[in-house]
Design a protein around this motif. Sequence first.
Motif, PDB file in Angstrom:
ATOM      1  N   THR A   1       1.257  -0.767   0.186  1.00 26.08           N
ATOM      2  CA  THR A   1      -0.353   0.142  -0.069  1.00 26.08           C
ATOM      3  C   THR A   1       0.537   1.322   0.423  1.00 26.08           C
ATOM      4  N   TYR A   2       0.515   2.011  -1.005  1.00 24.19           N
ATOM      5  CA  TYR A   2       1.661   4.002  -0.621  1.00 24.19           C
ATOM      6  C   TYR A   2       0.989   4.575  -0.538  1.00 24.19           C
ATOM      7  N   ARG A   3       0.658   5.725   0.119  1.00 21.14           N
ATOM      8  CA  ARG A   3       0.505   7.029   0.294  1.00 21.14           C
ATOM      9  C   ARG A   3       0.356   8.022  -0.614  1.00 21.14           C
ATOM     10  N   LYS A   4       0.045   9.115  -1.365  1.00 19.65           N
ATOM     11  CA  LYS A   4       0.369  10.463  -1.798  1.00 19.65           C
ATOM     12  C   LYS A   4       0.880  11.019  -0.566  1.00 19.65           C
ATOM     13  N   ARG A   5       1.570  11.619  -1.662  1.00 17.85           N
ATOM     14  CA  ARG A   5       2.295  12.193  -0.315  1.00 17.85           C
ATOM     15  C   ARG A   5       2.260  13.881  -0.716  1.00 17.85           C
ATOM     16  N   THR A   6       1.694  14.784  -0.223  1.00 16.12           N
ATOM     17  CA  THR A   6       1.149  16.278  -0.126  1.00 16.12           C
ATOM     18  C   THR A   6       1.690  17.230   0.198  1.00 16.12           C
ATOM     19  N   TRP A   7       1.980  18.050   0.433  1.00 19.24           N
ATOM     20  CA  TRP A   7       2.119  19.174   1.501  1.00 19.24           C
ATOM     21  C   TRP A   7       1.670  20.565   1.412  1.00 19.24           C
ATOM     22  N   LYS A   8       1.467  21.733   2.168  1.00 16.50           N
ATOM     23  CA  LYS A   8       0.710  22.520   2.639  1.00 16.50           C
ATOM     24  C   LYS A   8       2.335  23.672   2.358  1.00 16.50           C
ATOM     25  N   ILE A   9       1.236  24.621   0.799  1.00 14.56           N
ATOM     26  CA  ILE A   9       2.691  25.236   0.681  1.00 14.56           C
ATOM     27  C   ILE A   9       1.647  26.638   0.199  1.00 14.56           C
ATOM     28  N   GLU A  10       2.897  27.515   0.187  1.00 13.72           N
ATOM     29  CA  GLU A  10       1.743  28.693  -0.391  1.00 13.72           C
ATOM     30  C   GLU A  10       2.403  28.347  -1.792  1.00 13.72           C
ATOM     31  N   VAL A  11       1.104  28.550  -2.592  1.00 18.97           N
ATOM     32  CA  VAL A  11       0.986  29.083  -3.368  1.00 18.97           C
ATOM     33  C   VAL A  11       1.305  30.734  -4.396  1.00 18.97           C
ATOM     34  N   GLU A  12       0.329  31.259  -4.144  1.00 17.19           N
ATOM     35  CA  GLU A  12       0.790  32.359  -4.199  1.00 17.19           C
ATOM     36  C   GLU A  12       0.396  33.509  -3.057  1.00 17.19           C
ATOM     37  N   PRO A  13       1.544  34.652  -2.544  1.00 15.28           N
ATOM     38  CA  PRO A  13       1.428  35.192  -1.552  1.00 15.28           C
ATOM     39  C   PRO A  13       0.485  35.237  -0.605  1.00 15.28           C
ATOM     40  N   GLY A  14       0.363  34.549  -0.220  1.00 15.66           N
ATOM     41  CA  GLY A  14      -1.562  34.402   1.623  1.00 15.66           C
ATOM     42  C   GLY A  14      -2.089  33.219   1.090  1.00 15.66           C
ATOM     43  N   VAL A  15      -2.380  32.350  -0.070  1.00 12.67           N
ATOM     44  CA  VAL A  15      -2.859  31.253  -0.582  1.00 12.67           C
ATOM     45  C   VAL A  15      -1.871  30.385   0.173  1.00 12.67           C
ATOM     46  N   ILE A  16      -2.376  29.384   1.228  1.00 10.71           N
ATOM     47  CA  ILE A  16      -1.863  27.929   1.432  1.00 10.71           C
ATOM     48  C   ILE A  16      -2.665  26.847   0.777  1.00 10.71           C
ATOM     49  N   GLU A  17      -2.527  25.683  -0.190  1.00 15.40           N
ATOM     50  CA  GLU A  17      -2.886  24.776  -0.967  1.00 15.40           C
ATOM     51  C   GLU A  17      -1.596  23.347  -0.695  1.00 15.40           C
ATOM     52  N   GLU A  18      -2.468  22.930  -0.425  1.00 15.99           N
ATOM     53  CA  GLU A  18      -1.990  20.761  -0.198  1.00 15.99           C
ATOM     54  C   GLU A  18      -1.772  20.602  -1.420  1.00 15.99           C
ATOM     55  N   ARG A  19       0.513  20.587  -1.713  1.00 14.65           N
ATOM     56  CA  ARG A  19      -0.308  20.597  -3.407  1.00 14.65           C
ATOM     57  C   ARG A  19       0.881  19.162  -2.944  1.00 14.65           C
ATOM     58  N   GLY A  20       1.796  18.641  -4.045  1.00 13.69           N
ATOM     59  CA  GLY A  20       1.788  17.093  -4.318  1.00 13.69           C
ATOM     60  C   GLY A  20       3.010  17.910  -5.046  1.00 13.69           C
ATOM     61  N   LEU A  21       3.411  17.200  -6.320  1.00 11.68           N
ATOM     62  CA  LEU A  21       4.825  17.504  -6.926  1.00 11.68           C
ATOM     63  C   LEU A  21       4.224  18.549  -7.523  1.00 11.68           C
ATOM     64  N   ARG A  22       4.929  19.675  -8.304  1.00 16.42           N
ATOM     65  CA  ARG A  22       4.739  20.665  -9.160  1.00 16.42           C
ATOM     66  C   ARG A  22       4.664  20.354 -10.541  1.00 16.42           C
ATOM     67  N   TYR A  23       5.049  18.980 -11.682  1.00 21.79           N
ATOM     68  CA  TYR A  23       5.040  18.480 -12.084  1.00 21.79           C
ATOM     69  C   TYR A  23       5.817  17.168 -12.788  1.00 21.79           C
ATOM     70  N   GLY A  24       5.657  16.381 -13.267  1.00 24.94           N
ATOM     71  CA  GLY A  24       7.227  15.283 -13.899  1.00 24.94           C
ATOM     72  C   GLY A  24       8.197  16.250 -14.036  1.00 24.94           C
ATOM     73  N   GLU A  25       8.678  14.946 -15.866  1.00 29.13           N
ATOM     74  CA  GLU A  25      10.115  15.400 -16.209  1.00 29.13           C
ATOM     75  C   GLU A  25       9.507  16.589 -16.853  1.00 29.13           C
ATOM     76  N   ASN A  26       8.426  17.462 -17.002  1.00 25.16           N
ATOM     77  CA  ASN A  26       8.560  17.930 -17.826  1.00 25.16           C
ATOM     78  C   ASN A  26       6.721  18.396 -17.433  1.00 25.16           C
ATOM     79  N   PRO A  27       6.715  20.368 -17.730  1.00 22.81           N
ATOM     80  CA  PRO A  27       5.694  21.330 -16.648  1.00 22.81           C
ATOM     81  C   PRO A  27       3.927  20.323 -17.976  1.00 22.81           C
ATOM     82  N   ASP A  28       4.359  20.054 -18.694  1.00 24.14           N
ATOM     83  CA  ASP A  28       3.039  19.212 -19.260  1.00 24.14           C
ATOM     84  C   ASP A  28       3.402  17.620 -18.337  1.00 24.14           C
ATOM     85  N   GLN A  29       3.203  17.576 -17.887  1.00 28.42           N
ATOM     86  CA  GLN A  29       3.327  16.030 -17.186  1.00 28.42           C
ATOM     87  C   GLN A  29       2.848  16.134 -15.795  1.00 28.42           C
ATOM     88  N   GLU A  30       1.438  15.345 -15.578  1.00 30.63           N
ATOM     89  CA  GLU A  30       0.658  15.383 -14.486  1.00 30.63           C
ATOM     90  C   GLU A  30       1.677  14.100 -13.170  1.00 30.63           C
TER      91      GLU A  30
END
Length: 431
Positions: free
Chosen positions: A31-60
């Motif tokens: 069993t594997y659980r996805k790793r996410t972090w609470k990060i500031e995506v823009e000034p004053g806005v905190i969201e829970e996100r995982g990796l920024r992207y894959g090997e390239n910006p158009d890959q989830e």
Amino acid sequence: MSEDIKKMYRTIVSDHFPDEIKITFGDQTLTYRKRTWKIEVEPGVIEERGLRYGENPDQEAALYELVGGNLVLGECEYIEPGLGLVSSLSEEDMLQFGKHPSKTNLTDVDNSLNILRYLAKRPACVIVKHNNPCGVAHGETIEEAFIRAYRADRIAAFGGAIALNRSVDKACAEAISREYFEVVAAPEYEEGAVEILKKRKNLRIIRIKRIDRLEEYWGKRVVEFKSLIDGGIIVQQSQVNKVRGPEDLKPAVAKKPDGTEVRCKREPTEREIEDMIFGWAVEIGVTSNSVLFVKDLCTVAIGTGEQDRVGVTEIAIFKAYVKYADLLCYDRYGIPYKQLELEIRKGLRPEAQKIEIDEETRAKRAGLPGSVMVSDAFFPFRDAVDVAIKEGISAIIQPGGSVRDWESIEACNEADPPVAMLFTGQRVFKH
């Protein structure tokens, strides 16, 4: 338009991968659980996100941690939950998010750890770029280890990922902060070190608590997956380094087609054996076909990912000359060698500066004399050995097992002075 292109490299791509993945091997389930972090995506806005992207910006992409199940197949027991390194990073471990990590950043750190686990007994630094090491070195201190690894190939190290197996002190942090890197990972940071590193706003500063216990991962295997274009997969056990010490190295002995035994005449020195073991640890993390050169527990040049062994040997030698000349230029004039060439073409510098560097590089043979040649697979012909001997290498470590091993051994015996060679009995291809 240019700003839009730049923006895509900073944009965090939302992924549609599930929070949990289960993989079943017969009657056993991991069993594997996805790793996410609470990060500031823009000034004053905190969201829970995982990796920024894959090997390239158009890959989830998504990062998963093993959290359940103990896999045993045959006589092999695979790594169990609770030993996470990169996959278990928390917000507290991300001391500075920088641009937020992508798949490439974390896989580079992971391959650094893959090498570092075999270098635990002394301070060591591994710098990786595009999943291949640029420079690897031991040092008396962690600062010295970093400086030696960086100077081994400062061109390729630009924008790379650094992994260190000791706490980062202020001196090491100052040395790192003078250059541009994407990621630095260490088991801990001494007081004041993080503040120095944070001068680089985009640097990801990561604490991985088990780096100082990496030697415990030496014999632990994982299941590796390779996805095929048709949706199929190939699975395999991960590689384990079988060379723990001099006792694991084998004499270079082979037979000619007529049955005559050929044995390498010269025994390696203690320093050469140390470099062989060090170089073999680095070789584990290099994309094949690969050949590298090491001296005094530091890489001199690393040739990666070529289709033929003599070709990758020639490329590694070429890289040694390029890096040596560049380092001379940087130390002497504070600019890269290519910038020196440009300024000479523009009439801004005298050509004598370049001529002097080129002559010194040739005279020193790019620091290759006395180095150890490391090959991830046997030599199908003696040509690669001959090419390296011409540059002054003094010893070779390779798996052995070629029908023409005797030719490579004869090349070592015919050299003046003779070259030492030992076998590992293990091939370490990495694709």
